[in-house]
Scaffold this motif. Structure first.
Motif, mmCIF file in Angstrom:
data_model
loop_
_atom_site.group_PDB
_atom_site.id
_atom_site.type_symbol
_atom_site.label_atom_id
_atom_site.label_comp_id
_atom_site.label_asym_id
_atom_site.label_seq_id
_atom_site.Cartn_x
_atom_site.Cartn_y
_atom_site.Cartn_z
ATOM 1 N N HIS A 113 -64.810 24.797 -70.339
ATOM 2 C CA HIS A 113 -63.503 24.881 -70.859
ATOM 3 C C HIS A 113 -62.563 23.678 -71.138
ATOM 4 O O HIS A 113 -62.831 22.755 -70.535
ATOM 5 C CB HIS A 113 -62.442 25.740 -69.674
ATOM 6 N N TYR A 114 -61.349 24.037 -71.623
ATOM 7 C CA TYR A 114 -60.203 22.857 -71.615
ATOM 8 C C TYR A 114 -59.280 23.598 -70.920
ATOM 9 O O TYR A 114 -59.050 24.795 -71.059
ATOM 10 C CB TYR A 114 -59.552 22.462 -72.909
ATOM 11 N N HIS A 115 -58.461 22.894 -69.939
ATOM 12 C CA HIS A 115 -57.295 23.201 -69.128
ATOM 13 C C HIS A 115 -56.007 22.706 -69.418
ATOM 14 O O HIS A 115 -55.838 21.372 -69.018
ATOM 15 C CB HIS A 115 -57.955 23.212 -67.609
ATOM 16 N N SER A 117 -51.959 22.406 -69.575
ATOM 17 C CA SER A 117 -50.616 22.744 -68.715
ATOM 18 C C SER A 117 -49.584 22.905 -69.551
ATOM 19 O O SER A 117 -49.675 22.240 -70.789
ATOM 20 C CB SER A 117 -50.383 21.159 -67.990
ATOM 21 N N THR A 121 -47.186 29.464 -69.454
ATOM 22 C CA THR A 121 -48.627 29.448 -69.720
ATOM 23 C C THR A 121 -48.778 30.744 -70.780
ATOM 24 O O THR A 121 -49.797 30.652 -71.846
ATOM 25 C CB THR A 121 -49.524 29.749 -68.546
ATOM 26 N N ASN A 143 -57.167 35.501 -64.578
ATOM 27 C CA ASN A 143 -56.877 34.065 -65.154
ATOM 28 C C ASN A 143 -57.072 34.186 -66.817
ATOM 29 O O ASN A 143 -57.917 33.978 -67.072
ATOM 30 C CB ASN A 143 -57.544 32.844 -64.642
ATOM 31 N N GLY A 145 -57.297 33.388 -70.627
ATOM 32 C CA GLY A 145 -57.248 32.535 -71.472
ATOM 33 C C GLY A 145 -57.332 32.704 -72.749
ATOM 34 O O GLY A 145 -57.113 33.985 -73.315
ATOM 35 N N ASP A 154 -57.918 27.409 -70.852
ATOM 36 C CA ASP A 154 -57.311 27.942 -69.744
ATOM 37 C C ASP A 154 -55.961 27.228 -69.747
ATOM 38 O O ASP A 154 -55.672 26.114 -70.290
ATOM 39 C CB ASP A 154 -58.072 27.766 -68.454
ATOM 40 N N LEU A 156 -52.603 26.074 -67.064
ATOM 41 C CA LEU A 156 -52.224 25.866 -65.819
ATOM 42 C C LEU A 156 -50.491 25.609 -65.883
ATOM 43 O O LEU A 156 -49.946 24.935 -66.511
ATOM 44 C CB LEU A 156 -52.994 24.438 -65.484
#
Length: 237
Positions: A113-115, A117, A121, A143, A145, A154, A156
């Motif tokens: 994944h890429y998370h 910010s 969200t 969570n 996504g 995802d 944050l």
């Protein structure tokens, strides 16, 4: 974008089991689900504090991955003992590794994944669902996504000035930092760009061919500062 691309290439090969490749003049490392494209640049800042907080991988053996990262002198912050950790790669790029029994036996690691910010969200998630036709995804329970072929995005939560929150500095855009951009492969780049523009998405650059290759690229930036490359041609490599 790092001071020594060759050294970073070696780490990606040794620790994550990537395969070095050259695409024309581009220095790349291929790993299941993702390409790393390496370039030389000093400074710029790491992922923490930027719109892309980290990149995640599933690994076949956490113990082996941790041992290789330790031997290479990389900083490790364990999240779940013997299962999950952040490894800080050159340029202060955070890479999350998590042991999963679904990783194929012949594979060291695969993209997870890429998370990203964002202050909101759910707004960010909806943008990726609508803009790229991503699917509803829930990599971890509770969570939500956005699912794309080969991995998920995802989100944050970041910032805010609520009752118990102190003011924070705005997130830094990714462009110009060590992790300069993320990327998505598409089937027809010209048609994809036209469809995005019809949705009101502003492109940073029009599709163009990389000299000496069959690779076409274009760029845009999401509303939260994540610089995104769209490619056509990586799938066949």
């Amino acid at each position: 974008m790092v001071p020594d691309p060759n050294a970073t290439e070696k780490l990606l090969v040794d620790i994550l089991g990537g395969t070095p490749m050259r695409i024309g003049a581009l220095q790349t490392v291929k790993s299941p689900g993702v390409f790393f494209i390496l370039g030389k640049r000093d400074g710029g800042g790491g992922t923490d504090g930027s719109a892309v907080n980290h990149v995640g991988f599933y690994v076949k053996s956490y113990a082996e991955t941790k041992a290789k990262a330790t031997a290479a002198g990389l900083a490790i912050r364990e999240l779940v003992p013997n299962v999950q950790a952040f490894i800080t790669f050159p340029g202060d790029v955070l890479v999350e590794v998590q042991e999963m029994d679904t990783v194929k036996s012949a594979t060291v690691a695969e993209f997870s994944h890429y998370h990203l910010s964002a202050p909101d969200t759910e707004a960010a998630r909806q943008w990726y669902l609508k803009t790229f036709g991503a699917a509803e995804a829930e990599r971890r329970k509770g969570n939500k996504g956005a699912g794309l072929t080969g991995g998920t995005i995802d989100f944050l939560a970041y910032g805010g000035q609520g009752k118990n929150k102190a003011p924070v500095a705005p997130l830094a855009p990714t462009k110009g930092r060590s992790l300069d951009h993320i990327g998505f492969e598409v089937k027809d780049l010209d048609a994809t760009v036209k469809a995005l523009e019809a949705k009101g998405v502003k492109m940073d650059s029009a599709p163009r061919q990389i000299q000496g290759t069959n690779l076409k690229i274009a760029f845009l930036t999401d509303p939260w500062g994540t610089y995104i490359e769209l490619t056509e041609g990586l799938r066949s490599l």
